[in-house]
Structures are given as structure tokens and as C-alpha cells.
Design a protein around this motif. Structure first.
Motif, PDB file in Angstrom:
ATOM      1  N   THR A 161      -7.489  -1.443 -13.869  1.00  0.00           N
ATOM      2  CA  THR A 161      -7.761  -2.412 -12.814  1.00  0.00           C
ATOM      3  C   THR A 161      -6.477  -3.140 -12.452  1.00  0.00           C
ATOM      4  OG1 THR A 161     -10.053  -2.746 -13.498  1.00  0.00           O
ATOM      5  CG2 THR A 161      -9.044  -4.530 -12.237  1.00  0.00           C
ATOM      6  N   PHE A 162      -6.269  -3.377 -11.161  1.00  0.00           N
ATOM      7  CA  PHE A 162      -5.209  -4.278 -10.722  1.00  0.00           C
ATOM      8  C   PHE A 162      -5.784  -5.251  -9.703  1.00  0.00           C
ATOM      9  CE2 PHE A 162      -4.844  -0.699  -7.768  1.00  0.00           C
ATOM     10  CZ  PHE A 162      -4.523  -1.276  -6.541  1.00  0.00           C
ATOM     11  N   THR A 163      -5.073  -6.329  -9.459  1.00  0.00           N
ATOM     12  CA  THR A 163      -5.531  -7.367  -8.532  1.00  0.00           C
ATOM     13  C   THR A 163      -4.420  -7.695  -7.548  1.00  0.00           C
ATOM     14  OG1 THR A 163      -4.863  -9.067 -10.122  1.00  0.00           O
ATOM     15  CG2 THR A 163      -7.187  -8.415 -10.138  1.00  0.00           C
ATOM     16  N   SER A 164      -4.772  -8.482  -6.518  1.00  0.00           N
ATOM     17  CA  SER A 164      -3.780  -8.800  -5.493  1.00  0.00           C
ATOM     18  C   SER A 164      -4.182 -10.048  -4.719  1.00  0.00           C
ATOM     19  CB  SER A 164      -3.633  -7.624  -4.519  1.00  0.00           C
ATOM     20  OG  SER A 164      -2.752  -7.925  -3.464  1.00  0.00           O
ATOM     21  N   PHE A 205      -2.108  -5.196 -13.943  1.00  0.00           N
ATOM     22  CA  PHE A 205      -1.027  -5.875 -13.238  1.00  0.00           C
ATOM     23  C   PHE A 205      -1.589  -6.551 -12.002  1.00  0.00           C
ATOM     24  CE2 PHE A 205      -1.027  -1.496 -11.623  1.00  0.00           C
ATOM     25  CZ  PHE A 205      -0.988  -1.659 -10.240  1.00  0.00           C
ATOM     26  N   HIS A 206      -0.783  -7.444 -11.440  1.00  0.00           N
ATOM     27  CA  HIS A 206      -1.178  -8.209 -10.258  1.00  0.00           C
ATOM     28  C   HIS A 206      -0.108  -8.030  -9.182  1.00  0.00           C
ATOM     29  CE1 HIS A 206      -2.957 -11.413  -7.870  1.00  0.00           C
ATOM     30  NE2 HIS A 206      -1.792 -12.044  -7.829  1.00  0.00           N
ATOM     31  N   LEU A 207      -0.522  -7.775  -7.954  1.00  0.00           N
ATOM     32  CA  LEU A 207       0.392  -7.651  -6.824  1.00  0.00           C
ATOM     33  C   LEU A 207       0.423  -8.962  -6.046  1.00  0.00           C
ATOM     34  CD1 LEU A 207      -0.480  -4.089  -5.448  1.00  0.00           C
ATOM     35  CD2 LEU A 207       1.388  -4.742  -6.979  1.00  0.00           C
ATOM     36  N   LEU A 208       1.629  -9.460  -5.803  1.00  0.00           N
ATOM     37  CA  LEU A 208       1.842 -10.698  -5.045  1.00  0.00           C
ATOM     38  C   LEU A 208       2.334 -10.324  -3.652  1.00  0.00           C
ATOM     39  CD1 LEU A 208       3.672 -12.580  -7.870  1.00  0.00           C
ATOM     40  CD2 LEU A 208       1.703 -13.516  -6.681  1.00  0.00           C
ATOM     41  N   ASN A 209       1.528 -10.621  -2.644  1.00  0.00           N
ATOM     42  CA  ASN A 209       1.799 -10.137  -1.297  1.00  0.00           C
ATOM     43  C   ASN A 209       2.690 -11.084  -0.494  1.00  0.00           C
ATOM     44  OD1 ASN A 209      -0.138  -8.356  -2.240  1.00  0.00           O
ATOM     45  ND2 ASN A 209      -1.793  -9.285  -1.084  1.00  0.00           N
ATOM     46  N   GLY A 210       3.699 -11.653  -1.130  1.00  0.00           N
ATOM     47  CA  GLY A 210       4.676 -12.486  -0.436  1.00  0.00           C
ATOM     48  C   GLY A 210       4.271 -13.936  -0.311  1.00  0.00           C
ATOM     49  N   ASP A 211       5.249 -14.794   0.046  1.00  0.00           N
ATOM     50  CA  ASP A 211       5.103 -16.245   0.106  1.00  0.00           C
ATOM     51  C   ASP A 211       4.545 -16.774  -1.211  1.00  0.00           C
ATOM     52  OD1 ASP A 211       6.150 -16.134   2.611  1.00  0.00           O
ATOM     53  OD2 ASP A 211       4.411 -16.963   3.648  1.00  0.00           O
ATOM     54  N   LEU A 374      -3.753   2.629   1.102  1.00  0.00           N
ATOM     55  CA  LEU A 374      -4.097   1.213   1.104  1.00  0.00           C
ATOM     56  C   LEU A 374      -2.836   0.387   1.317  1.00  0.00           C
ATOM     57  CD1 LEU A 374      -6.183  -1.104   0.412  1.00  0.00           C
ATOM     58  CD2 LEU A 374      -5.438  -0.839  -1.977  1.00  0.00           C
ATOM     59  N   VAL A 375      -2.952  -0.636   2.167  1.00  0.00           N
ATOM     60  CA  VAL A 375      -1.886  -1.606   2.369  1.00  0.00           C
ATOM     61  C   VAL A 375      -2.449  -2.985   2.084  1.00  0.00           C
ATOM     62  CG1 VAL A 375      -0.282  -2.645   4.013  1.00  0.00           C
ATOM     63  CG2 VAL A 375      -0.728  -0.185   4.105  1.00  0.00           C
ATOM     64  N   VAL A 376      -1.797  -3.742   1.190  1.00  0.00           N
ATOM     65  CA  VAL A 376      -2.207  -5.120   0.905  1.00  0.00           C
ATOM     66  C   VAL A 376      -1.122  -6.060   1.422  1.00  0.00           C
ATOM     67  CG1 VAL A 376      -3.691  -4.542  -1.046  1.00  0.00           C
ATOM     68  CG2 VAL A 376      -1.268  -5.005  -1.462  1.00  0.00           C
ATOM     69  N   SER A 481      -9.791  -7.306  -6.321  1.00  0.00           N
ATOM     70  CA  SER A 481      -9.698  -6.547  -7.552  1.00  0.00           C
ATOM     71  C   SER A 481      -9.944  -5.076  -7.233  1.00  0.00           C
ATOM     72  CB  SER A 481     -10.736  -7.049  -8.564  1.00  0.00           C
ATOM     73  OG  SER A 481     -10.710  -6.280  -9.745  1.00  0.00           O
ATOM     74  N   PHE A 482      -9.171  -4.193  -7.876  1.00  0.00           N
ATOM     75  CA  PHE A 482      -9.211  -2.760  -7.577  1.00  0.00           C
ATOM     76  C   PHE A 482      -9.431  -1.997  -8.874  1.00  0.00           C
ATOM     77  CE2 PHE A 482      -6.506  -5.033  -4.673  1.00  0.00           C
ATOM     78  CZ  PHE A 482      -6.865  -4.555  -3.411  1.00  0.00           C
ATOM     79  N   ASP A 483     -10.584  -1.372  -9.008  1.00  0.00           N
ATOM     80  CA  ASP A 483     -10.928  -0.590 -10.194  1.00  0.00           C
ATOM     81  C   ASP A 483     -10.679   0.883  -9.899  1.00  0.00           C
ATOM     82  OD1 ASP A 483     -11.806  -2.863 -11.578  1.00  0.00           O
ATOM     83  OD2 ASP A 483     -13.804  -2.717 -10.718  1.00  0.00           O
ATOM     84  N   VAL A 484      -9.645   1.436 -10.522  1.00  0.00           N
ATOM     85  CA  VAL A 484      -9.263   2.824 -10.302  1.00  0.00           C
ATOM     86  C   VAL A 484     -10.062   3.723 -11.226  1.00  0.00           C
ATOM     87  CG1 VAL A 484      -7.356   4.480 -10.346  1.00  0.00           C
ATOM     88  CG2 VAL A 484      -6.930   2.094  -9.669  1.00  0.00           C
ATOM     89  N   ASN A 485     -10.772   4.681 -10.647  1.00  0.00           N
ATOM     90  CA  ASN A 485     -11.549   5.663 -11.411  1.00  0.00           C
ATOM     91  C   ASN A 485     -10.960   7.039 -11.121  1.00  0.00           C
ATOM     92  OD1 ASN A 485     -13.422   7.527 -12.385  1.00  0.00           O
ATOM     93  ND2 ASN A 485     -15.178   6.228 -11.922  1.00  0.00           N
ATOM     94  N   PRO A 486     -10.373   7.698 -12.136  1.00  0.00           N
ATOM     95  CA  PRO A 486      -9.692   8.969 -11.857  1.00  0.00           C
ATOM     96  C   PRO A 486     -10.616  10.104 -11.480  1.00  0.00           C
ATOM     97  CG  PRO A 486      -9.790   8.575 -14.211  1.00  0.00           C
ATOM     98  CD  PRO A 486     -10.294   7.313 -13.552  1.00  0.00           C
ATOM     99  N   GLY A 487     -11.914   9.992 -11.779  1.00  0.00           N
ATOM    100  CA  GLY A 487     -12.842  11.068 -11.473  1.00  0.00           C
ATOM    101  C   GLY A 487     -12.639  12.274 -12.376  1.00  0.00           C
ATOM    102  N   GLU A 488     -13.228  13.381 -11.981  1.00  0.00           N
ATOM    103  CA  GLU A 488     -13.164  14.615 -12.754  1.00  0.00           C
ATOM    104  C   GLU A 488     -12.360  15.667 -12.019  1.00  0.00           C
ATOM    105  OE1 GLU A 488     -14.343  14.802 -15.761  1.00  0.00           O
ATOM    106  OE2 GLU A 488     -15.310  12.811 -15.736  1.00  0.00           O
TER     107      GLU A 488
END
Length: 530
Positions: A161-164, A205-211, A374-376, A481-488
Motif C-alpha cells: 500500500t502507498f498513500t498520497s 511509502f507516501h507520495l507528496l504532491n508538491g507544496d 495514474l497521475v497524482v 490510499s492505493f492497495d496494489v494487488n499483483p494478481g495471478e
């Protein structure tokens, strides 16, 4: 590891307790960490809270960054306003104790407004094991060590999971007026609430989108940066906060372009750029996700910083981005390409910053060509998202073209989803300024410098917004919040996205928007569902 969240089953508190119980007195002695009388005593968690007794400055603003390979490299950073001796980090696993050491390199800048020199110490930890919890202590001679933990990213396809969010400011008061102290960096109490909210999720990890902290408009820029790090170290010492520079990171007199403070505080993955441009754009890989961080001031039309620096890289960032996107899209081990930047391609807020034609012209065609998923962004102080977009209308504003209108599941092979996540904590939210029905103000140029403001006023054109999918008019603050699931193998990989509104000092979360991004696993680089 919890497959749904990417979190370690071992809590951060448990890791620290385990380290203090077995690593501090065995793998590395306390006297080897700090030259203080307290450090020579038997190990005790209380000792780590006491200030040093020799007059050395404390370890302040402890924070983490990933290297270009987030599974094997982490940078531990802190700052002082005086010279220190032997800055270093000792580290190891919770089972093995503090058995390794890394010396810190020191980067300095002198704030042009106050004359204060800030020294930032960066210790690079290399040769780490993927998907592993580490404990560490940052220290320099004569002070008390500061503890932290970090989990490295998985190598290859795995869940995490990552956040932004962007546009945070600080929750502290910085300037004294006749009526008392005020916050002078567009911050609010919510700037602390959002940090607490991120810790409720405990992302990789966390992404900081500026400012980040708006130091460029504050009375005391060094104090503002310090306040920002003090607020966020409770999270950033446990997980990398990976930033993109926004227009408010541009500070008059600080460095050749104005980003000297930002470039000193963060030691980010290298991009092969000139020294004066280091850290302004970079990329890193976590699992099957390639994250690319951009500095939009280079291409944006808006005059939003302390100085107007459009075109400052001479095209170097553009050329680097093309190579990065081409390489990521050709890599069968990369499923997801995520771009983090500040100024926006989409916004339906009236009487605010608006979308920027410069960004649309420079970046969007490359996002289309290389299949960015995806663009944040930040810059607009609210939350909204686009439908997947691909291509542009031949209008003066280069209106993005939506390729699908479903709002629950989005196939990103058809187009890129843009998220505006600018409710990180500022005192000037824009969630009450939406056009109804949705429209957009797009900056298509700037006028001559206004002597009264010293700024180039923006020229706006209004467009319809067929690309608008969702916007939150009810909540001013929050993060995604972004939950990455790799799948099969042979199937689909997904990212489940939740936008949470945040309220209160404990980071209480309310889900506002939920949707899923999906694409075939292993389909890049001519892959066949690896």
C-alpha cells in the motif's frame, strides 16, 4: 506480511521494543553511539528520550527516502543548524540488532532571507534485503540517538500500500502580530491531522504532491521547514515520504533556481542531471510499480513561485522523462507507471489556480504514448479525479479526451487517470469553488509582469470538462490510499484506490471515493501475462 495492505505483521512499536531489548547493548554499544554520560548506562528506552549533555545539537527532522531500487536502498536524513562530528546511522534487523553502520554525508544551504546555515545529514543504507523490516538509530557525536524503523519494498510482484497528498503546510504558528501569533504558511490544524491519518493506514511509502510547507511565503523559512519536519517525522521516520517539488518550494535566493532548501533536505534517487538540478526529478521502483516524480515549474505557464523559472532545465527534464517512460513501458517486470507532480492537467475549481496548458502540452502526449496509468497532483486544494483520458481535442486548451465513463472500475490500458489530491492541510481549501456543471479554467498564457505584485498574471480560457469523473465538495482535507494487488500469472493486476477525508487530531478517516484500476499483469515490454 498482510497481503491486502502490504503492512508488516510486526508493529513499529514492537520492532523498537525488540531492538532496545537485544540490539542496543549487544550488536553496538551505547557508548559507541553517543559520547554522553547517559549513553554509557545500561540500555533503557528512557535513555533514548534524554537530550545530549555535551551541547551537541539534537537529531532533528528525522526522515526517510527510498533509493532508485526501493527494495535494497534507503536514505536516513536529519538536520542541524550547527556543525556536528561523525554523523552516522547504525542499523540492522529486529532479530540481529544494530550490527551495521553507515556514515552520513552532509549537504548545506544558507537561507538567503535569514542568513541561517542549515546542515542536512544523509546516510545511505545499501545492500538491504527486500520486503524486510529494519531498525536504525541516527546519531552524531555528543547527542542522543533517534530511533526509527523502515520496511524495504518487495522485489518483483507483491502486494503493498502507498498513500498520497499534496499542499500541506504546518499546524504551527509562525508569525507574531499585534493580535498574537498566526500561521503564515497557509497551514492549519489539519496539516497535523493528515499525518495522523496516513499513520492509520501505515503505507509502505507516501507520495507528496508538491507544496510541502509553503516556506517561501513564511516570515521565517528555516523555522517553517523545521516545523514541517517536526510534524511529519512521526510518520517519515518509519516510511519514506517521497516528494515532488511544487511552486512553493521555489524560494528567492536559495540556490541557482530557488530550490536549494528542498534539494538540501531530501536525498532523492539520481537522474543523471547536472548538480544544480539534482533531486528535482527522479524515479524509483517498488514491486511492479514504477514511480516517476516531476517538477512542473519547468513547463507550467503559471507564475507561482518566488521567481519565474519556466524552462529552467533547457529541455533536460523532458528528455529524461521520455527515456524513463520508454524504459518503464518496455520492462515486463513493471505493471504500473505512476507519475507524481504538482501543477495539474485537470481541475473544475473556479477562481483558483486552474489547469495549466504548459503541462498539458509538455507531459500529456508522453503519458499517452507510454501508457502512464495514474497521475497524482496537488496545487488545487481539493480532491477530484478524471475519467481515463487519452488524446487531446484540437482546441486552444488541448482538452483531454475521456475514453471511458465508468466510475468504479477503470482499465488503464485505455487511458490515464488523473487525481488532484491537494487537501493536505492548507488554510485555503478549494472544495467549495467547483463549477456546476463541471467546467475548467485553463491557463493558456501569462501577461507582462504586474508592478504591484511582481507576478505575470495568468490568461484563462474556460472549457467544458467531459473528463470529470468525481469531485468532493463536502470535505476540505484528506488523502488517497492505493492497495496494489499483483494478481495471478496470466490474469489482471489491480490497484484499489480509496480517498479518505480526514478530521481531528487522531486522523479519523471517512472513505469518500472508491474505485479500482486494472490492467493485464505482465503485459508491458511485449510480455504475455507474467
Amino acid at each position: 506480511m498482510n497481503a491486502s495492505s502490504g503492512r508488516s505483521p510486526v508493529s513499529r512499536r514492537g520492532l523498537l521494543a525488540g531492538a532496545s531489548g537485544l540490539g542496543l547493548g549487544s550488536a553496538v554499544s551505547l557508548s559507541g553511539l553517543a559520547d554522553t554520560p547517559a549513553a554509557a548506562a545500561p540500555p533503557s528506552p528512557l535513555l533514548w528520550q534524554r537530550p545530549g549533555r555535551s551541547g551537541a545539537p539534537r537529531v532533528a527532522g528525522l526522515h526517510l527516502q527510498f533509493g532508485s531500487d526501493a527494495s535494497r536502498e534507503v536514505v536516513v536524513s536529519w538536520h542541524t543548524t550547527r556543525s556536528v562530528a561523525n554523523p552516522r546511522v547504525v542499523y540492522g534487523t529486529s532479530n540481529g540488532g544494530f550490527g551495521r553502520s553507515a556514515q552520513a554525508a552532509t549537504r548545506t544551504y544558507r537561507d538567503a532571507a535569514s542568513g541561517t546555515e542549515v546542515q542536512v545529514h544523509h546516510a545511505r543504507l545499501t545492500g538491504l534485503h527486500p520486503d524486510t523490516d529494519y531498525v536504525y538509530a541516527a546519531v552524531h557525536d555528543g547527542t542522543t540517538p533517534e530511533l526509527g524503523t523502515v520496511r524495504t519494498a518487495p522485489c518483483g510482484r507483491a502486494a503493498f500500500t502507498f498513500t498520497s497528498f499534496g499542499d500541506q503546510g504546518t499546524p504551527t504558528l509562525g508569525r507574531k502580530t499585534a493580535n498574537g501569533y498566526v500561521n503564515d504558511n497557509l497551514g492549519s490544524p489539519a496539516a497535523g491531522d493528515t499525518t495522523a491519518g496516513v499513520e492509520r493506514i501505515a503505507p509502505l511509502f507516501h507520495l507528496l504532491n508538491g507544496d510541502l510547507c509553503y516556506a517561501n511565503i513564511a516570515t521565517d523559512r528555516v523555522r517553517t521547514w523545521s516545523d514541517w519536519f517536526e510534524n511529519n517525522t512521526r510518520s517519515a521516520r518509519h516510511r519514506p515520504w517521497m516528494p515532488a517539488a511544487g511552486n512553493h518550494e521555489n524560494e528567492k535566493g536559495n540556490g541557482p533556481i530557488g530550490y536549494g532548501a528542498y534539494q538540501a533536505y531530501f536525498d532523492l534517487p539520481g537522474s543523471g542531471s547536472d548538480d544544480e538540478l539534482h533531486g528535482l526529478w527522479y524515479s524509483f521502483t517498488a514491486g511492479s510499480v514504477r514511480v516517476i516524480s516531476l517538477n512542473n515549474d519547468d513547463v507550467a505557464l503559471q507564475d507561482g513561485g518566488n521567481s519565474y523559472v519556466r524552462g529552467y532545465s533547457g529541455g533536460a527534464q523532458q528528455r529524461w522523462l521520455e527515456r524513463e517512460l520508454a524504459a518503464a513501458n518496455a520492462d515486463p517486470g513493471i505493471d504500473w507507471i505512476v507519475v507524481c507532480m504538482h501543477q495539474v492537467v485537470i481541475s473544475t475549481a473556479d477562481k483558483f489556480n486552474g489547469a495549466d496548458l504548459g503541462v498539458r502540452e509538455a507531459w500529456v502526449p508522453m503519458f499517452d504514448r507510454y501508457g502512464v496509468d495514474l497521475v497524482v497532483c496537488g496545487h488545487e486544494h481539493h480532491y477530484e479525479r478524471s475519467h481515463p483520458i487519452r488524446g487531446q481535442q484540437q482546441t486552444d486548451t488541448r482538452t483531454p479526451i475521456p475514453v471511458a465513463t465508468g466510475t468504479r472500475t477503470v482499465d488503464t490500458t485505455k487511458g490515464t487517470v488523473h487525481l488532484v489530491i491537494g487537501g493536505g492541510g492548507t488554510s485555503a481549501p478549494s472544495n467549495q469553488l467547483f463549477f456546476d456543471p463541471p467546467k475548467a479554467r485553463v491557463i493558456t498564457g501569462v501577461g507582462a509582469v504586474d508592478p504591484a505584485t511582481g507576478k505575470r498574471p495568468p490568461v484563462y480560457v474556460i472549457e467544458d470538462a467531459p473528463w470529470s469523473a468525481f469531485r468532493d465538495a463536502d470535505h476540505p482535507y484528506g488523502f488517497a490510499s492505493f492497495d496494489v494487488n499483483p494478481g495471478e500469472r496470466g490474469g489482471q493486476t489491480t490497484i484499489d484506490v480509496t480517498y479518505y477525508s480526514v478530521s481531528g487530531p487522531y486522523g479519523d478517516l471517512v472513505p469518500v471515493d472508491r474505485f479500482t484500476l486494472t490492467r493485464p499483469r505482465g503485459a508491458r515490454g511485449g510480455g504475455r501475462g507474467r
